[in-house]
Structures are given as structure tokens and as C-alpha cells.
Design a protein around this motif. Structure first.
Motif, mmCIF file in Angstrom:
data_model
loop_
_atom_site.group_PDB
_atom_site.id
_atom_site.type_symbol
_atom_site.label_atom_id
_atom_site.label_comp_id
_atom_site.label_asym_id
_atom_site.label_seq_id
_atom_site.Cartn_x
_atom_site.Cartn_y
_atom_site.Cartn_z
ATOM 1 N N SER A 36 0.803 -1.543 -0.033
ATOM 2 C CA SER A 36 -0.211 -0.362 -0.076
ATOM 3 C C SER A 36 1.065 0.941 0.335
ATOM 4 C CB SER A 36 -0.616 -0.337 1.147
ATOM 5 O OG SER A 36 -2.491 1.064 0.581
ATOM 6 N N SER A 37 0.321 2.621 0.399
ATOM 7 C CA SER A 37 0.757 3.866 0.077
ATOM 8 C C SER A 37 1.735 4.530 0.496
ATOM 9 C CB SER A 37 -0.961 4.370 0.611
ATOM 10 O OG SER A 37 -1.717 2.976 0.618
ATOM 11 N N ALA A 38 2.276 5.068 -0.287
ATOM 12 C CA ALA A 38 3.412 5.806 -0.108
ATOM 13 C C ALA A 38 2.955 6.850 0.938
ATOM 14 C CB ALA A 38 3.977 6.699 -1.509
ATOM 15 N N GLY A 39 3.159 6.972 2.462
ATOM 16 C CA GLY A 39 2.568 7.909 3.152
ATOM 17 C C GLY A 39 1.430 7.793 3.694
ATOM 18 N N THR A 40 1.305 6.627 3.851
ATOM 19 C CA THR A 40 0.250 6.142 4.346
ATOM 20 C C THR A 40 0.499 5.107 5.555
ATOM 21 O OG1 THR A 40 -0.324 4.434 3.530
ATOM 22 C CG2 THR A 40 -1.625 6.733 2.441
ATOM 23 N N ILE A 48 6.952 0.266 -3.691
ATOM 24 C CA ILE A 48 5.173 -0.185 -3.936
ATOM 25 C C ILE A 48 5.534 0.889 -5.544
ATOM 26 C CG2 ILE A 48 3.319 2.104 -3.899
ATOM 27 C CD1 ILE A 48 4.448 2.416 -0.861
ATOM 28 N N VAL A 49 5.047 0.026 -5.913
ATOM 29 C CA VAL A 49 5.036 -0.013 -7.958
ATOM 30 C C VAL A 49 3.388 0.605 -8.632
ATOM 31 C CG1 VAL A 49 4.497 -1.271 -10.100
ATOM 32 C CG2 VAL A 49 6.176 -2.207 -7.833
ATOM 33 N N VAL A 50 3.814 1.831 -9.012
ATOM 34 C CA VAL A 50 2.860 2.869 -9.672
ATOM 35 C C VAL A 50 3.305 2.594 -11.058
ATOM 36 C CG1 VAL A 50 2.610 3.799 -8.134
ATOM 37 C CG2 VAL A 50 4.456 4.495 -9.619
ATOM 38 N N VAL A 69 -2.372 5.666 -3.299
ATOM 39 C CA VAL A 69 -3.627 4.676 -1.729
ATOM 40 C C VAL A 69 -3.615 3.422 -2.192
ATOM 41 C CG1 VAL A 69 -5.596 5.080 -0.046
ATOM 42 C CG2 VAL A 69 -3.608 7.050 -1.319
ATOM 43 N N GLY A 70 -3.189 2.576 -1.561
ATOM 44 C CA GLY A 70 -3.191 0.910 -1.331
ATOM 45 C C GLY A 70 -5.060 1.024 -1.967
ATOM 46 N N GLY A 71 -5.609 -0.436 -2.535
ATOM 47 C CA GLY A 71 -6.529 -1.050 -1.754
ATOM 48 C C GLY A 71 -6.913 -1.194 -1.166
ATOM 49 N N GLU A 72 -6.490 -2.103 0.156
ATOM 50 C CA GLU A 72 -6.994 -2.462 0.774
ATOM 51 C C GLU A 72 -6.770 -1.222 1.605
ATOM 52 O OE1 GLU A 72 -1.968 -1.094 1.378
ATOM 53 O OE2 GLU A 72 -3.575 -2.504 -0.447
ATOM 54 N N HIS A 73 -5.721 -0.475 2.037
ATOM 55 C CA HIS A 73 -5.756 1.240 2.759
ATOM 56 C C HIS A 73 -7.434 1.877 2.049
ATOM 57 C CE1 HIS A 73 -4.532 3.957 5.318
ATOM 58 N NE2 HIS A 73 -4.266 4.562 4.761
ATOM 59 N N ILE A 74 -7.407 1.961 1.270
ATOM 60 C CA ILE A 74 -8.718 2.296 0.932
ATOM 61 C C ILE A 74 -10.393 1.500 1.645
ATOM 62 C CG2 ILE A 74 -10.975 2.814 -0.703
ATOM 63 C CD1 ILE A 74 -7.785 3.106 -2.400
ATOM 64 N N ASP A 147 -7.080 -1.112 -7.361
ATOM 65 C CA ASP A 147 -5.840 -2.373 -6.061
ATOM 66 C C ASP A 147 -5.253 -0.753 -5.914
ATOM 67 O OD1 ASP A 147 -4.008 -3.935 -6.566
ATOM 68 O OD2 ASP A 147 -2.501 -2.522 -7.981
ATOM 69 N N ARG A 148 -5.086 0.041 -6.738
ATOM 70 C CA ARG A 148 -4.784 1.384 -5.643
ATOM 71 C C ARG A 148 -4.936 3.160 -6.899
ATOM 72 N NH1 ARG A 148 -0.991 -0.581 -9.814
ATOM 73 N NH2 ARG A 148 0.035 0.163 -11.280
ATOM 74 N N ILE A 149 -4.750 3.689 -6.045
ATOM 75 C CA ILE A 149 -5.017 4.999 -6.932
ATOM 76 C C ILE A 149 -3.888 6.422 -6.267
ATOM 77 C CG2 ILE A 149 -6.578 6.955 -6.631
ATOM 78 C CD1 ILE A 149 -8.942 5.766 -5.146
ATOM 79 N N GLU A 150 -3.412 6.675 -7.243
ATOM 80 C CA GLU A 150 -2.191 7.596 -7.552
ATOM 81 C C GLU A 150 -2.589 8.660 -7.743
ATOM 82 O OE1 GLU A 150 -0.045 6.126 -10.794
ATOM 83 O OE2 GLU A 150 0.051 4.113 -10.318
ATOM 84 N N VAL A 151 -2.829 9.636 -7.244
ATOM 85 C CA VAL A 151 -2.869 11.526 -7.134
ATOM 86 C C VAL A 151 -1.316 11.717 -8.019
ATOM 87 C CG1 VAL A 151 -3.878 13.242 -5.554
ATOM 88 C CG2 VAL A 151 -4.277 10.649 -5.189
#
Length: 816
Positions: A36-40, A48-50, A69-74, A147-151
Motif C-alpha cells: 500500500s500507500s506511500a505516506g499512509t 510500491i509499484v506505480v 493509496v493502495g486498495g486495502e488502505h482505501i 488496486d491502487r490510486i495515484e494522485v
């Protein structure tokens, strides 16, 4: 210059490149869910692959400001749409009074704050599996099997199909797999909250795999309507996505995807917050008007969460589409084609007077959109050079049919009380405006970006974009009313009935208008990023970008001249010209147990596309105009630490200074509006003359806080429960922001105080995929507003949208 450099470098690559991992990795289709998430603070072992730069790489190697933000953190934090996502990413702003009137901004810029105008572009692009979503209404739907969200923050036009000047939200869903897998989740909570999610994936043959995902969310409304006995502003979402992956050999991946989502809640209303004095005559301000009709609002405290609106409410919303994605390994690189069709249907009903009086009995703008996109990309990685080149075609058709009808209370509320017509309900009762609004939008672009690894430390990354946009539209508002002789007539500025006193009064409330705006233009933009690998886990970078936001056309109407002719020069707005500077540092330390990413930025915009809200009735609620200069600048950071598998913590933050640098002819705030425009000008909030416009240079852009933070932590301990080995955990996530303006021209009446929200979860999970937990959101029941708005007419009525109260519930999730 950059094209010459790119050509020379491509030639050297063709001569010297060696087989390396592909820029776009077909195996990514079935790669297990990344950490999961950079910074979370939710980072497990591994990188973390993007795919933010259209190739597979770790987030710490990407020289741009990005939150992942990874899917499991969402799932764990209940962030099931973009509105919730903003609580995890401080530089993202989301505002929605209903799905159509939704704004998604990054660093304070993107789209004007307020009513949606179809004639302009979104400054923040939303992409789902490489497909551009033109309608920001899609941001109000639930995330489905993500799976993930990149902002991505900052301009992204040299890498993405549609040019985006403020940033992009890149959503990647879970893909079909050739191993059977599934997941299911059920949540229940107070306010009748029910949410169910399920997904299953597996092979249909040795070369064909499928994935099917479903999601459903419902919740009782948070506002009680005493007029109907119903709870309004409810949630009612349903979504489905199906995918087929055909892999005839290791070189080709073909994915066919279809999705459909629908919403049908009784929504959306804003409720009474208070009043503020304007420069209208006292007998035409809210207090006197309410007394004259014997009207008493059901509560003067918005957090009692009651209303009495008497018109129908609905937010019927459907969105969906089909896309075909082909990835073909053609030797040293990968060729990608994304073909997509999407639709959006909007069937609303609103109460635009925000009261229980029959002033406006019908207000709705049902709309239908079709969009077609075709993107081609070729990406290649070499020993010293990586590059992506692409083309993008976008076609959009929007058709809107608007209706507004005035009721029997309109005359006394909207006509000057000194006129005898104000005492006659028949003058405005049944006054109707029927609007035909059309947009045809075509865009074509060529874009590319190249990374030249000058040596082991230094990389130079230029990018270019050539773009053509063409927009043509129609705004046709036909107004009919009752003349003084009792006949139904067109409300016009000329003709036999144009001087009829009833028609004159009606024309001041709903003004007829027709015009056909057009815009077309070519644009060229570029960016240059220089990055340096200062150590194994330390990357520094600096970016300069010169880009644009396409010009637009006004499709909400424009002002009329004295003869009732539309001011055609206001029919189109110029492109925004953007200069962007950014510098950042990405670092990991303590044996990669801690991550700190920082960025400083400045964006200068000329001809900023601002929403002009004209408070007069009979003109319009809002149209677009160009502000001379806007600037947003600041710094932001993402910090996370995980000393062991038993504990993690994150603190993200931003300071954003987003201001109008020069806007001398802006609309005035309500405290300076409503009077005549002669001199002398009365003091703010005093009945009398108002300035024709106001200088708001140096004042804050709406919707953005100077300081914004998100933070959280989780601790767990090994236990055995229900005969299963696992861990019990306690998690917390929260966010805070300082006050912000909720009006395009800052007003003393529409500043929203800063607030903090705190959320907790306690549960048990196993390595085999069982997760059971309870949760509470807004645990301390903080009262806060998502939005405040000024009702039209300069009566001084301020309405608002209270944020969610405390909610609680439980979730059971299984994976297999």
C-alpha cells in the motif's frame, strides 16, 4: 529544440539499446496486489509499484509529487469515493452540492468553485485503467475493485491523453488473473448504512481470464425534511464491472472491460445557515421577505439537520461504458491502444429557493453525454533512455434540457414590494424557462516524454505536447409567462407584449436568451525535469512546465445588454496560460523503514477561468470569465514510518497559498451587492449603491485551506481467535484543515471554519484473508460544513451543506 534532442536520442537508442524490462510490463496485469500507500503508513515489505509515467516503476523512483493509496488502505479507512479520498491526501480538494456540481481540485486549482459549466475542461484528469473520464460526476461514485490510486500533482499533459494542468487521479483496478481468486465484503452501520462488495477472478481457458466485481452502498439521509417526512441527502449507489483478458502469447494482452454504475437518491439540498446584510433595500432582504409571507424556517441551527424544502429532490445519475485495451510487446518496447466509449445520464430535481415557500417549484437540468476516446502509446526502455510517445483523440457530445418554474409565492418574494404587482401571485406563478443547451467538443493531441540517463546520478526528462481543441455550443432559453390580459405569452424584449407590466416583471426574473458560442485553438506545451540520484535511497528533482488549459465556452448563459441582447464577447473564455515550477526530494532511511517525500511548488496562471456569480435575478446564476492572474504556491510532505510489522504511522501535510494576483473586475461578494450602481457607494452591508465590480486581487481562491493534514497509525499484536492465528489491531486515521472561502469572491458570510475529523477501527485479521472490524468515523461528532453558498437574489440568505455526523458500524471481509 526538444524535438531535435528527442530525435537524436531516439536514434542513439535504436543503435545501442539492449533488452531490458519493458516500459509497460504486460505481466503487471496479473502481478499480486502491490504494497500500500506511500505516506499512509500501510507499507508492507517491498516497494510500491506505480505506472504514473506510463511504465512500471517504484514510487520512490518517480521524479514528481505523487501520493499512492493502495486498495486495502482505501477499504480499511472507508474511503470508497473521491470525497473520502481527500481525507487521505491533503492537497486534493473535493466539493459536491450534487453529482453534477462537483469540483475536484489539486493545490487549489482545477475547475472554478461553484456551479458546473460544461463548456470548460477539468484541470484535474480522472483516469480509470487508462480511460479518461470527462465528467467529474464520476467522482461521486463508489470505487469498484480498486488496486491502487495515484494522485499526481502538477501538470501532466506530456504523459496523459487529456491535458491536465493541476494534476491527475490515476485509478487502477484489479485485473483478471489466471489463478482463481475472490474477495467479498459486507458492512453495516448506523443511519441504515449497508455496503456490499464482491469480486471473483479466474481462468476460462489457458488464454482467457475473466473478472467480475460488484458494489452496492445505501444509507439513510442525514437531513430530515419536515415538509415530506423523508430523510434527504441519502446514498444509493450500485456498480458493476466485468473484464475479459485474452493472452494468446506472452507478447499480447487484450482486455475488454465494461462497467455500469447508477445512483438514485433523494438528494440534494442545502439548508438554512443564516443571513447576512446586503446592499439591497431592507424590505427586499430575507428577514423582511420572510415576515411578509409569514414564513419561519424550521430551525436556525443547521446542525439540527432539518429542512422544509417543498420542491422535488432527485439526483438520478447513471454512468458507464466499454473499453478495449491492447498491449503488444513489439520487441524493444510496448505498443498500447485504448479505445473507449462512455456515457453519462443525469436526471435531477432541485429546490433552488432553499425554503418551504413555493417560490421556485421546479428546477432541473437533465443532461446526457457521450464521449469517445482513442489513445495510442509506444513506450520503450533502454540502458540510457526511456521514452513514451502517444496520440489522443477525444470527442464529446452533451445535450441538456433545463426547466425552471416559478410558483405562487414568487411575486411577493421576487418583485419589489413597492410595486403593486408584488401582491398578485398570478404575475409570476407559472413563469417557465425551458433551456436547450448543447456542446460538441473535439480534441486531438500528440505528446511524448523522454528520460535521458546522462550518468548514474543525473537524468534529464523533457516532454512536449501539441494540442488542438474545438468547441461549439448552443444556449437557448425560451421563457413563457402570463400577460396582464390572462393569455400565455413568450417573454421577450421586443414585440406587442414586451411593454406589458407583467411581462416586464417576468423578464426581470427569468430572462430569455439565445446564442451559439464557439472556440477553437492550437496549443503547444512542454516540461523539463532534472533528477539526481544523490544516494541509493535519495532522489532530488526539479521541474519547469509551460502548459495551458484549453479555452472554453459559456453554456450557463451570459449577461444581456440594455436591449436584451446577449453579450457575445462573453460567450467564450480564453485558454489559461500556466507556468509551473516544482522541486522535490524523496528519501528513505532507517533501513527503508521510514519514508519522507517533500515538494515545493509554484504555479502562475494567466487568464484563469473563474466563475462569475451575478447576484441579480433575471441575469443568471453564474458564468465564466478570465481573471488576469492567479498563483498557487506552497510545500507539501508525505512521511511514513514502519519500525516493525506491529506498528506503522504516517503524517502528510501541505501549506497552500492560492490567491488571485490580479482580478480587478470580479463580481462583488453579497455584502457589497444588491444596490444600484451609482455613486457614492454604500459601506458593506448597508442598503444603497453597490460597486459595478470589485477588485479582489490578493484574496484567497475558494475551496483551499492554507494548511491541511492527514495522519494515522495502526498497531497490532498476534492472537488466536476462532481457532485461527492472526492479529488484533487498532487503527486511527484523521485529517485537519484550516478555514477556507466558500464563495468565488471571498465574503465575510461564507468562510468555513477549520475542523478536524478522527476515525478509529478495531479488528482481527488472519493471513488467510479473514478481516473482521468495527469502525467509527467522525468519532467526536464534529460539526462542520462541506460548503456554504449564497442564494441568488441578494436577499442575504446563506445556505450550507453540513458534513456527516458521527457514523459507526462493522465490516466483515474475506479473500481467497
Amino acid at each position: 529544440m526538444y524535438s531535435m534532442i528527442a530525435l537524436a536520442l531516439l536514434q542513439s537508442t535504436a543503435l545501442s539499446s539492449e533488452p531490458v524490462p519493458l516500459a509497460e510490463d504486460p505481466a503487471a496485469e496479473t502481478r499480486p496486489e502491490s504494497p500500500s500507500s506511500a505516506g499512509t503508513g500501510a507499507v508492507d515489505d517491498g516497494a510500491i509499484v506505480v505506472t504514473a509515467r506510463r511504465r512500471t516503476e517504484t514510487v520512490q523512483d518517480v521524479p514528481l509529487a505523487i501520493s499512492v493509496v493502495g486498495g486495502e488502505h482505501i477499504d480499511n479507512t472507508g474511503s470508497f469515493n473521491v470525497g473520502r479520498l481527500q481525507q487521505l491526501t491533503p492537497t486534493l480538494q473535493f466539493y459536491s452540492s450534487n453529482p453534477r456540481n462537483t469540483a475536484v481540485n489539486i493545490r487549489g486549482i482545477g475547475v472554478p468553485f461553484g456551479l458546473t459549466n460544461d463548456g470548460i475542461e477539468q484541470g484535474v484528469g480522472i483516469y480509470v485503467d487508462d480511460v479518461y473520464y470527462a465528467r467529474v460526476a464520476s467522482a461521486t461514485f463508489d470505487f469498484l475493485d480498486v488496486d491502487r490510486i495515484e494522485v499526481l500533482r502538477g501538470p501532466q499533459g506530456t504523459l496523459y491523453g487529456k491535458n491536465t494542468t493541476a494534476g491527475a487521479i490515476n485509478i487502477t483496478t484489479r485485473q483478471p488473473t489466471f489463478d482463481f481468486e475472490g474477495r467479498a465484503e459486507v458492512s453495516i452501520g448506523n443511519l441504515g448504512f449497508k455496503q456490499a462488495k464482491a469480486a471473483v477472478s479466474g481462468p476460462l481457458s489457458t488464454t482467457l481470464a475473466a473478472r467480475l466485481a460488484l458494489s452496492s452502498t445505501s444509507r439513510r439521509g442525514t437531513i430530515y425534511n419536515v415538509a415530506t417526512g423523508n430523510w434527504v441527502n441519502e446514498q444509493d449507489n450500485l456498480g458493476i464491472r466485468g473484464q475479459l483478458l485474452w493472452r494468446p502469447n506472452s507478447d499480447v494482452n487484450v482486455t475488454l472491460q465494461g462497467d455500469f454504475s447508477t445512483q438514485d437518491p433523494e438528494c440534494c439540498t442545502q439548508i438554512y445557515v443564516g443571513t447576512g446584510a446586503t446592499q439591497r433595500a431592507l424590505n427586499r432582504q430575507y428577514a423582511a421577505l420572510a415576515v411578509a409571507q409569514g414564513y419561519v424556517v424550521p430551525s436556525t441551527n443547521a446542525f439540527d439537520r432539518v429542512t422544509d424544502v417543498d420542491a422535488d429532490l432527485n439526483a438520478g445519475n447513471k454512468i458507464g461504458g466499454v473499453n478495449l485495451r491492447v498491449k503488444w510487446d513489439v520487441g524493444p518496447g510496448t505498443l498500447t491502444s485504448i479505445t473507449a466509449w462512455r456515457f453519462w445520464d443525469w436526471k435531477p430535481a432541485n429546490d433552488r429557493d432553499f425554503t418551504g415557500l413555493p417560490i421556485t417549484t421546479q428546477s432541473q437540468n437533465p443532461s446526457q453525454q457521450d464521449q469517445w476516446t482513442q489513445e495510442f502509446r509506444y513506450a520503450q526502455s533502454g540502458r540510457n533512455i526511456d521514452f513514451v510517445v502517444g496520440s489522443f483523440l477525444f470527442k464529446q457530445k452533451v445535450r441538456t434540457q433545463g426547466t425552471q418554474v416559478q410558483g405562487p409565492a414568487a411575486s411577493r418574494w421576487l418583485i419589489n414590494p413597492s410595486s403593486p404587482l408584488s401582491a398578485n401571485p398570478a404575475v409570476l406563478d407559472g413563469l417557465t424557462a425551458e433551456n436547450d443547451i448543447r456542446l460538441d467538443n473535439t480534441s486531438f493531441a500528440l505528446f511524448g516524454q523522454l528520460s535521458w540517463k546522462f550518468n548514474e546520478v543525473l537524468t534529464i526528462q523533457p516532454g512536449v505536447r501539441v494540442n488542438y481543441d474545438k468547441k461549439s455550443g448552443l444556449y437557448d432559453s425560451v421563457v413563457t409567462g402570463t400577460a396582464s390580459d390572462g393569455t400565455r405569452q413568450l417573454v421577450l424584449f421586443s414585440g406587442p407584449y414586451s411593454t406589458d407590466p407583467w411581462i416586464v416583471a417576468q423578464r426581470a426574473v427569468l430572462s430569455p436568451q439565445r446564442f451559439e458560442p464557439k472556440f477553437s485553438d492550437w496549443n503547444f506545451s512542454y516540461d523539463v525535469t532534472v533528477s539526481a540520484k544523490l544516494a541509493r535511497d535519495v532522489l532530488a528533482y526539479a521541474t519547469y512546465a509551460r502548459t495551458f488549459k484549453s479555452g472554453g465556452i459559456n453554456l450557463n448563459g451570459v449577461p444581456n445588454d440594455a436591449a436584451g441582447n446577449p453579450l457575445l464577447q462573453a460567450g467564450a473564455v480564453d485558454p489559461e496560460s500556466v507556468r509551473h515550477f516544482e522541486a522535490g526530494l524523496k528519501a528513505q532511511f532507517w533501513n527503508r523503514k521510514a519514508t519522507l517525500n517533500v515538494a515545493a511548488f509554484r504555479t502562475d496562471i494567466s487568464d484563469y477561468q473563474a466563475l462569475v456569480t451575478n447576484g441579480q435575478l433575471g441575469v443568471l446564476r453564474g458564468y465564466l470569465a478570465n481573471a488576469d492572474k492567479v498563483r498557487t504556491q506552497g510545500f507539501e510532505w508525505d512521511f511514513s514510518v514502519r519500525p516493525s510489522k506491529r506498528f506503522n504511522l504516517y503524517v502528510n501535510g501541505s501549506r497552500t497559498d492560492a490567491t488571485y494576483r490580479k482580478f480587478v473586475d470580479a463580481p462583488c461578494p453579497p455584502e457589497l451587492s444588491g444596490g444600484g450602481t451609482s455613486t457614492p457607494v454604500a459601506p458593506p452591508g448597508t442598503p444603497g449603491n453597490s460597486p459595478a465590480n470589485c477588485d479582489i486581487s490578493g484574496q484567497r481562491l475558494p475551496g483551499v485551506s492554507k494548511w491541511s493534514f492527514s495522519y494515522g497509525a495502526e498497531v497490532n499484536a498476534p492472537v488466536t481467535l476462532f481457532g485461527k492465528d492472526g492479529s488484533v489491531y487498532l487503527g486511527f486515521d484523521g485529517n485537519s484543515r484550516t478555514r477556507f472561502s466558500s464563495n468565488p469572491s471571498p465574503s465575510a458570510y461564507t468562510w468555513i471554519d477549520g475542523y478536524s475529523l478522527s476515525n478509529f477501527r478495531l479488528g482481527f485479521r488472519t493471513d488467510s484473508g479473514l478481516d473482521i472490524y468495527g469502525w467509527v468515523r467522525n468519532a467526536f461528532n464534529t460539526d462542520y460544513y462541506e460548503q456554504l453558498a449564497v442564494a441568488s437574489g441578494n436577499t442575504g440568505l446563506i445556505v450550507g451543506q453540513p458534513g456527516d455526523p458521527r457514523t459507526w458500524g462493522g465490516t466483515v471481509r474475506i479473500q481467497f
